[in-house]
Design an enzyme around this catalytic site. Structure first.
Site, PDB file in Angstrom:
ATOM      1  N   ARG A 236       0.855  -1.178   0.000  1.00 43.08           N
ATOM      2  CA  ARG A 236       0.000   0.000   0.000  1.00 43.08           C
ATOM      3  C   ARG A 236       0.893   1.230   0.000  1.00 43.08           C
ATOM      4  NH1 ARG A 236      -3.490  -2.797  -1.484  1.00 43.08           N
ATOM      5  NH2 ARG A 236      -5.468  -3.324  -0.493  1.00 43.08           N
ATOM      6  N   GLU A 265      -3.047   7.508  -4.762  1.00 41.78           N
ATOM      7  CA  GLU A 265      -3.466   6.935  -6.055  1.00 41.78           C
ATOM      8  C   GLU A 265      -4.946   7.177  -6.308  1.00 41.78           C
ATOM      9  OE1 GLU A 265      -2.233   2.842  -4.980  1.00 41.78           O
ATOM     10  OE2 GLU A 265      -4.276   2.241  -5.413  1.00 41.78           O
ATOM     11  N   HIS A 283      -1.387   0.122  -9.852  1.00 40.06           N
ATOM     12  CA  HIS A 283      -1.988  -0.852  -8.913  1.00 40.06           C
ATOM     13  C   HIS A 283      -2.534  -2.074  -9.670  1.00 40.06           C
ATOM     14  CE1 HIS A 283      -3.950  -1.187  -4.684  1.00 40.06           C
ATOM     15  NE2 HIS A 283      -3.693  -2.407  -5.187  1.00 40.06           N
TER      16      HIS A 283
HETATM   17  P1  NAP Z   1      -0.435 -11.487   4.946  1.00 40.20           P
HETATM   18  O1  NAP Z   1      -0.321 -12.925   4.527  1.00 40.20           O
HETATM   19  O2  NAP Z   1      -1.353 -11.134   6.074  1.00 40.20           O
HETATM   20  O3  NAP Z   1       1.053 -11.009   5.315  1.00 40.20           O
HETATM   21  C1  NAP Z   1       1.329  -9.779   5.872  1.00 40.20           C
HETATM   22  C2  NAP Z   1       2.718  -9.867   6.541  1.00 40.20           C
HETATM   23  O4  NAP Z   1       3.054  -8.573   7.033  1.00 40.20           O
HETATM   24  C3  NAP Z   1       2.763 -10.822   7.719  1.00 40.20           C
HETATM   25  O5  NAP Z   1       3.878 -11.654   7.597  1.00 40.20           O
HETATM   26  C4  NAP Z   1       2.901  -9.919   8.933  1.00 40.20           C
HETATM   27  O6  NAP Z   1       3.695 -10.551   9.934  1.00 40.20           O
HETATM   28  C5  NAP Z   1       3.573  -8.685   8.350  1.00 40.20           C
HETATM   29  N1  NAP Z   1       3.248  -7.483   9.113  1.00 40.20           N
HETATM   30  C6  NAP Z   1       2.027  -7.079   9.528  1.00 40.20           C
HETATM   31  N2  NAP Z   1       2.131  -5.936  10.210  1.00 40.20           N
HETATM   32  C7  NAP Z   1       3.445  -5.612  10.212  1.00 40.20           C
HETATM   33  C8  NAP Z   1       4.192  -4.537  10.772  1.00 40.20           C
HETATM   34  N3  NAP Z   1       3.591  -3.573  11.487  1.00 40.20           N
HETATM   35  N4  NAP Z   1       5.521  -4.520  10.580  1.00 40.20           N
HETATM   36  C9  NAP Z   1       6.140  -5.508   9.872  1.00 40.20           C
HETATM   37  N5  NAP Z   1       5.483  -6.549   9.323  1.00 40.20           N
HETATM   38  C10 NAP Z   1       4.153  -6.597   9.498  1.00 40.20           C
HETATM   39  O7  NAP Z   1      -0.859 -10.571   3.739  1.00 40.20           O
HETATM   40  P2  NAP Z   1      -0.595 -10.800   2.180  1.00 40.20           P
HETATM   41  O8  NAP Z   1      -1.704 -11.600   1.618  1.00 40.20           O
HETATM   42  O9  NAP Z   1       0.802 -11.276   1.984  1.00 40.20           O
HETATM   43  O10 NAP Z   1      -0.789  -9.310   1.626  1.00 40.20           O
HETATM   44  C11 NAP Z   1       0.062  -8.256   2.063  1.00 40.20           C
HETATM   45  C12 NAP Z   1      -0.491  -6.921   1.583  1.00 40.20           C
HETATM   46  O11 NAP Z   1      -0.293  -6.804   0.181  1.00 40.20           O
HETATM   47  C13 NAP Z   1      -2.013  -6.757   1.749  1.00 40.20           C
HETATM   48  O12 NAP Z   1      -2.346  -6.299   3.044  1.00 40.20           O
HETATM   49  C14 NAP Z   1      -2.389  -5.768   0.670  1.00 40.20           C
HETATM   50  O13 NAP Z   1      -2.504  -4.460   1.168  1.00 40.20           O
HETATM   51  C15 NAP Z   1      -1.232  -5.850  -0.328  1.00 40.20           C
HETATM   52  N6  NAP Z   1      -1.704  -6.317  -1.641  1.00 40.20           N
HETATM   53  C16 NAP Z   1      -1.436  -5.559  -2.749  1.00 40.20           C
HETATM   54  C17 NAP Z   1      -1.863  -5.986  -4.000  1.00 40.20           C
HETATM   55  C18 NAP Z   1      -1.596  -5.197  -5.258  1.00 40.20           C
HETATM   56  O14 NAP Z   1      -2.334  -5.326  -6.226  1.00 40.20           O
HETATM   57  N7  NAP Z   1      -0.541  -4.400  -5.311  1.00 40.20           N
HETATM   58  C19 NAP Z   1      -2.586  -7.176  -4.124  1.00 40.20           C
HETATM   59  C20 NAP Z   1      -2.823  -7.922  -2.986  1.00 40.20           C
HETATM   60  C21 NAP Z   1      -2.375  -7.487  -1.747  1.00 40.20           C
HETATM   61  P3  NAP Z   1       3.503 -10.170  11.505  1.00 40.20           P
HETATM   62  O15 NAP Z   1       2.040 -10.286  11.786  1.00 40.20           O
HETATM   63  O16 NAP Z   1       4.352 -11.170  12.223  1.00 40.20           O
HETATM   64  O17 NAP Z   1       4.036  -8.797  11.663  1.00 40.20           O
END
Ligand code: NAP
Length: 317
Positions: A236, A265, A283
């Protein structure tokens, strides 16, 4: 499980991919807002009987929004990120919120590697060079390289791990930072974003948006990446301090950046667009036809499963 719920009204504020939308309209009394001649009137007419909402990131779902729908039971979000949804407000009103994990992970990871390669090897610039006819008069400047680099994943969750797996195949050393260390990976752990940036020269941001991660990539983190540093953000825009990023790029404190997401964005700052070395994308991380349809399918699955009394498929806990 029944597949049609004509008495279950679902509000669809913004468009969904066509396959999912057809299924949704077939299964429910769907009220689509974006194509209503008077959106406000359509919303007011439907609000008292809406039981489900198929939402996208374009709709901020906070307490005030939810209070318009006295019979609302479920918000099914199209997308895995839910920083635009006030989860606590939904829970306080006894509503369930779902997202679309799993179905987009590999697609977003593919995009992240494409962005990384494009930025380091200057591939969009090379394409523009050929199209302009510049190759007729000179060669394209030599680029930086991925060889010998260390990639740090900030947020080693589903998408972060899929990126790390791909980066391993490219011969990169992998490190990561999460709030909690994982016991199921062999990658080196850094105990803060700054420690991660100090130990790597490519930083890939893949943690969720929201207040906890706001500007987690700041001037100090960027400077720690060093003059050959590369920032890739597919998470994000809010995680990166855009002004600090622009300054770091302008001053050569890092080499380049590949960004799929932006703080404001779709309005991308002119100063960022003016930097010739960056790779900017609108995006599109999950933006293939197949993956967007899979996401829409999971939105509909959540709503049908809920309406049939079997509970949501992928509730946020
Ligand atoms: P996920 O499986 O929930 O993984 C998120 C990771 O971030 C976890 O390992 C978590 O570990 C870590 N995290 C959370 N809070 C944190 C903090 N304050 N500091 C450091 N690490 C932190 O989520 P995902 O499915 O991989 O997706 C990640 C993000 O990608 C989504 O939330 C979304 O906003 C974005 N996304 C973007 C697109 C795009 O089109 N560009 C598409 C899909 C998703 P801990 O809980 O141990 O900290």
């Amino acid at each position: 499980m029944p597949s049609r719920f004509p008495d279950f009204r679902v509000l669809v504020p913004h468009p969904l991919p066509v396959g999912g939308l057809v299924r949704l309209k077939d299964a429910f009394d769907a009220v689509t807002l974006w194509d209503a001649p008077d959106k406000g009137a359509a919303l007011r007419a439907a609000a008292s009987s809406v039981r489900g909402i198929a939402s996208t990131g374009a709709q901020v779902v906070d307490g005030a929004f939810l209070d318009q729908f006295p019979k609302l039971e479920i918000v099914a979000n199209f997308g895995v990120g839910y920083d635009h949804i006030d989860l606590a407000a939904a829970r306080a009103r006894g509503m369930v919120v779902t997202n679309t994990p799993g179905v987009l992970v590999e697609e977003v990871a593919d995009a992240a590697l494409g962005l990384l390669l494009g930025a380091v090897r200057q591939l969009p610039q090379a394409d523009a060079f050929v199209r302009r006819g510049d190759w007729l008069t000179r060669g394209f400047p030599l680029s930086a390289s991925l060889r010998g680099r260390t990639l740090g994943v900030l947020g080693l969750g589903d998408i972060g791990r899929a990126i790390a797996r791909r980066a391993e195949a490219f011969g990169l050393k992998i490190l990561y930072h999460n709030r909690s260390r994982r016991d199921d990976v062999a990658y080196g752990y850094a105990d803060s974003p700054l420690a991660l940036a100090q130990a790597c020269d490519i930083l890939v941001v893949a943690a969720p948006g929201g207040p906890q991660t706001h500007h987690i990539v700041d001037a100090a983190v960027l400077e720690a990446l060093g003059p050959q540093g590369v920032l890739v953000n597919i998470a994000r825009g809010s995680l990166v301090d855009t002004a600090a990023l622009i300054a770091a790029l302008q001053q050569g404190k890092i080499l380049t950046a590949a960004l799929d997401v932006f703080e404001t964005e779709p309005d991308v700052p002119e100063a960022l667009r003016a930097l010739p070395q960056v790779f900017l994308a609108p995006h599109v991380g999950s933006g293939s036809v197949a993956t967007r349809e899979a996401m829409a399918g999971l939105v509909v699955d959540n709503l049908t499963s809920w309406a049939s009394g079997a509970g949501a498929v992928t509730p946020l806990t």
